[in-house]
Design an enzyme around this catalytic site. Structure first.
Site, short mmCIF file in Angstrom:
data_model
loop_
_atom_site.label_atom_id
_atom_site.label_comp_id
_atom_site.label_asym_id
_atom_site.label_seq_id
_atom_site.Cartn_x
_atom_site.Cartn_y
_atom_site.Cartn_z
N GLY A 293 0.83 69.27 36.13
CA GLY A 293 1.59 68.18 35.81
C GLY A 293 1.65 67.10 36.36
CB SER B 294 -31.68 94.83 70.34
OG SER B 294 -32.76 95.44 70.23
CG HIS C 46 -27.64 92.67 66.30
ND1 HIS C 46 -28.61 93.66 66.37
CD2 HIS C 46 -26.49 93.42 66.93
CE1 HIS C 46 -28.02 94.66 67.03
NE2 HIS C 46 -27.03 94.52 67.41
CB SER D 106 -27.84 99.06 78.14
OG SER D 106 -27.35 98.13 77.03
CB SER E 134 -6.65 66.90 46.80
OG SER E 134 -5.29 66.64 46.06
P1 ADP Z 1 -2.75 67.78 35.63
O1 ADP Z 1 -3.08 66.44 35.72
O2 ADP Z 1 -2.13 68.49 37.00
O3 ADP Z 1 -4.24 68.55 35.53
P2 ADP Z 1 -1.82 67.16 33.21
O4 ADP Z 1 -0.42 66.44 33.49
O5 ADP Z 1 -2.70 66.76 32.60
O6 ADP Z 1 -1.88 68.28 34.37
O7 ADP Z 1 -0.83 68.34 32.28
C1 ADP Z 1 0.23 68.95 32.36
C2 ADP Z 1 0.80 69.68 31.17
O8 ADP Z 1 1.99 70.44 31.31
C3 ADP Z 1 1.06 68.34 30.06
O9 ADP Z 1 0.59 68.77 28.79
C4 ADP Z 1 2.61 68.40 30.28
O10 ADP Z 1 3.10 68.00 28.93
C5 ADP Z 1 2.93 69.94 30.37
N1 ADP Z 1 4.28 69.97 31.13
C6 ADP Z 1 5.26 70.94 30.59
N2 ADP Z 1 6.36 70.71 31.64
C7 ADP Z 1 6.09 69.85 32.55
C8 ADP Z 1 6.76 69.18 33.68
N3 ADP Z 1 7.91 69.74 33.93
N4 ADP Z 1 6.16 68.40 34.61
C9 ADP Z 1 4.82 68.01 34.13
N5 ADP Z 1 4.18 68.41 33.05
C10 ADP Z 1 4.65 69.41 31.95
#
Ligand code: ADP
Length: 643
Positions: free
Chosen positions: A472, A32, A114, A38, A541
């Site tokens: 969803g 150092s 360091h 230096s 994911s």
């Molecule tokens: P993930 O698998 O992504 O964890 P889930 O499908 O288990 O999510 O849960 C989604 C929740 O959201 C469900 O209870 C579903 O009925 C509700 N939901 C409300 N609107 C929608 C929509 N447009 N598309 C998908 N699920 C919806």
């Protein structure tokens, strides 16, 4: 530059010729600023008169103004001044300086010492013939001396100078030096250094730097500069076996086919028998072509085009080598990795491995242990953090030609590149090939993917749902599967929760486990696509890199990324499994969106906004995509015929 300016002015050709004939020593200085680093480098540059005249004038005035040495020159200012010039925009902080004496040319890599700068030292040391380890005579061998020695040995530096500095503060005592020398040799005995030279110096006063110290008559060895000028370095690259990685296949017309590249090591002569790897074909050198005409022989460092007596199949990235001592070819290795990125190295995550000339996708299959650079202890670990060193098993997607790093630095090293942002995230040194998978071949079966797909009248693919928990994915995936089933399609759904009950029950929710979770699901999806199925996967994911990995595992058109894009507050409100409530109460760790990141897709094939569109309509959108892209009609099925 001052000392040779007369020669440059009078006889520029003579000057250049003299430079060309001199041998070159590359070295690194470790320690150092407090150790006097230096000052030492400044002293070497100043005393060898390799400072530009304008720099010298500035240094003299700065020393008087800012220096700590009264009216004398403060060399630390010189080096620090040079350091300031390069500070902007450089991530790896290594300064290379060139200087020369009448006997030799030098390139010195100066790196901060360091612990958090392991990566910088590794960068500087990877081409060095010699390392100067600075020791403060008052303090002796410290943790950092051990760390620098280990990294130098890891990177294949063969010669060590132990510069015991500040001797003026220790009454130029011989005993002090002997104690340090004995302790160091014992410590470093297994490091494979060819030479260790202990030189007592005072960088500040100039003792034993260029001129012998009158105050240390007991010291019989060389001055630092004399040692640097005289130590034999014999170009290890030239002494090694012949290897030339092919940079491009040069085919200007039908009568000429040459292989161009820079010779990585050894010598090649017209008439030599060669072997091209990894395909192990043999031929003989017909000619060595260069811009300035043909040669009888060429050596490491030269850029040439080789023509061969036989037409053999060689492509960019292959290695042409001497037939009797060829490199190995393999796709699995044990290697040491120095990690250089803020994002940790995660086993299972796909990276690009760049060897001499080839970029190959691959991943670390196993982090066997980390090495504590201060104590050299081995510790178990799941991931490698910035500046950490680990011993790893690596699997590449295709075979490469290589030599162990200990035998050939060019052929045994690689850099690791992040697949998403193309930055260098690590460097590695190959120890040896792992044989275990090399004799397992993919079984080619007569009833193949296309036969199975034809029978099912469908184009197999993976509908890869990604999105936050509760966005969803499962709900929409379920509707899509019902619709496909109603059309007599052959499907299978891999659901995150279900897979974690069986195949992946050993995995948790750390980043490392999430990467492995997706890697396994990717492999299973691939098998199912091979079975001719429409695969539907429903996993958060969260990382782009792993989704990209699955994309790359599959063939073109087989990966359809479905981004279920739902704002986190909407997901938290739905909370179908009560997980958000638990996460808020601090009962679940590493929950995506809270204390674990989600990297949204940038270009998903299908983008669904579930806060605006119902689940049924989202499913319709997916079916429309499949129809529009020929996944559901026999006519649209394009991937070819039966058995
Ligand atoms: P993930 O698998 O992504 O964890 P889930 O499908 O288990 O999510 O849960 C989604 C929740 O959201 C469900 O209870 C579903 O009925 C509700 N939901 C409300 N609107 C929608 C929509 N447009 N598309 C998908 N699920 C919806």
């Amino acid at each position: 530059m001052s000392h040779q300016s007369d020669l440059i002015a009078d006889d520029i050709k003579g000057y250049l010729k003299a430079q060309e004939a001199k041998s070159m020593l590359r070295f690194i200085t470790c320690g150092s600023v407090d150790d006097g680093k230096s000052t030492l480098i400044g002293r070497l540059l100043y005393d060898s008169k390799m400072i530009f005249e304008d720099q010298l004038a500035a240094l003299e005035s700065d020393s008087k103004r800012l220096g700590t040495q009264g009216d004398e020159i403060d060399f630390a200012l010189l080096v620090d001044g040079l350091a300031a010039e390069r500070e902007q925009g450089i991530t790896i902080d290594v300064a290379y300086r060139f200087f020369s004496t009448d006997k030799r040319k030098f390139i010195v890599a100066d790196t901060p010492g360091h612990e958090q700068y392991t990566r910088n030292m590794a960068t500087g040391a990877s081409t060095a013939d010699l390392a100067i380890l600075l020791i403060d005579a008052r303090k002796g061998i410290l943790t950092q001396t051990r760390r620098h020695s280990y990294i130098a040995s890891l990177l294949g530096v063969k010669n060590i100078v132990l510069a015991v500095n500040k001797m003026d503060l220790m009454d130029y005592s011989e005993d002090v030096v002997n104690t340090i020398d004995t302790e160091y040799r014992e410590f470093a005995k297994d490091f494979g250094f060819r030479t260790i030279e202990t030189i007592p110096v005072s960088a500040l006063k100039g003792d034993n730097i260029i001129t012998k110290s009158a105050a240390m008559a007991w010291y019989a060895g060389p001055t630092l500069m004399a040692h640097l000028e005289d130590i034999p370095v014999g170009d290890a690259r030239q002494a090694a076996d012949f290897r030339m990685p092919v940079q491009w296949v040069n085919r200007p017309n039908l009568d000429f086919r040459g292989f161009s590249g820079t010779i990585a090591s050894g010598t090649v002569r017209v008439g030599d028998t060669i072997k091209a790897l990894p395909n192990a074909q043999e031929s003989r050198i017909k000619s060595i072509v260069t811009y300035d005409g043909d040669l009888d022989e060429a050596v490491a460092g030269e850029a040439v085009t080789l023509t061969l007596e036989d037409e053999i199949d060689i492509s960019r990235g292959d290695v042409i080598a001497s037939k009797d001592t060829p490199p190995e070819a393999a796709d699995q290795f044990e290697a040491k990795i120095i990690w250089m990125a803020d994002q940790p190295m995660l086993p299972g995550r796909p990276y690009i491995f760049k060897t001499v000339n080839k970029m190959v996708p691959g991943h670390v299959t196993d982090l066997k242990h980390k090495v504590n650079v201060n104590t050299l202890e081995h510790t178990a670990a799941k991931q490698l953090e910035l500046n950490e060193i680990g011993v790893c098993n690596i699997a590449l997607d295709s075979r490469i030609a290589f030599d162990p790093y200990g035998e050939n630095r060019e052929m045994g090293s690689f850099i690791i590149i992040d697949r998403i942002n193309n930055t260098t995230v690590g460097v590695g040194m190959i120890d040896f090939a792992l044989r275990r998978a090399s004799n397992i071949h993919w079984q080619a079966l007569d009833v193949n993917k296309s036969a199975r797909a034809t029978m099912k009248l469908q184009k197999p693919a993976v509908l890869w749902f990604t999105g936050l928990s509760g966005s969803g994915k499962s709900t929409i995936a379920n509707i899509v599967e019902q619709r496909l089933y109603a059309r007599n399609r052959h499907t299978y759904t891999l659901d995150g929760d279900n897979v974690r009950h069986g195949l992946n029950q050993d995995l948790g929710f750390t980043d490392v486990d999430r990467v492995e979770n997706i890697r396994r699901v990717g492999e299973v999806s691939k098998l199912m696509v091979d079975a001719g199925l429409m695969v539907i996967t429903s996993f958060i994911s969260p990382f782009r890199a792993e989704r990209r990995m699955v994309h790359d595992l599959l063939e073109d058109g087989e990966f359809i990324e479905v981004f279920v894009d739902t704002p986190i507050d909407v997901c938290a409100e739905r909370d179908p499994k009560g997980l958000y409530k638990k996460a808020k109460a601090g009962e679940i760790k590493n929950f995506t969106g809270f204390d674990s990141p989600y990297e949204a897709p940038e270009r998903a094939h299908i983008h669904l906004k579930t806060d605006e569109v119902s689940a049924e309509d989202c499913a319709d959108k997916i079916i429309a995509y499949l129809e529009g892209h020929g996944y559901l009609s026999a006519e649209g099925f394009t991937s070819g015929g039966g058995i």
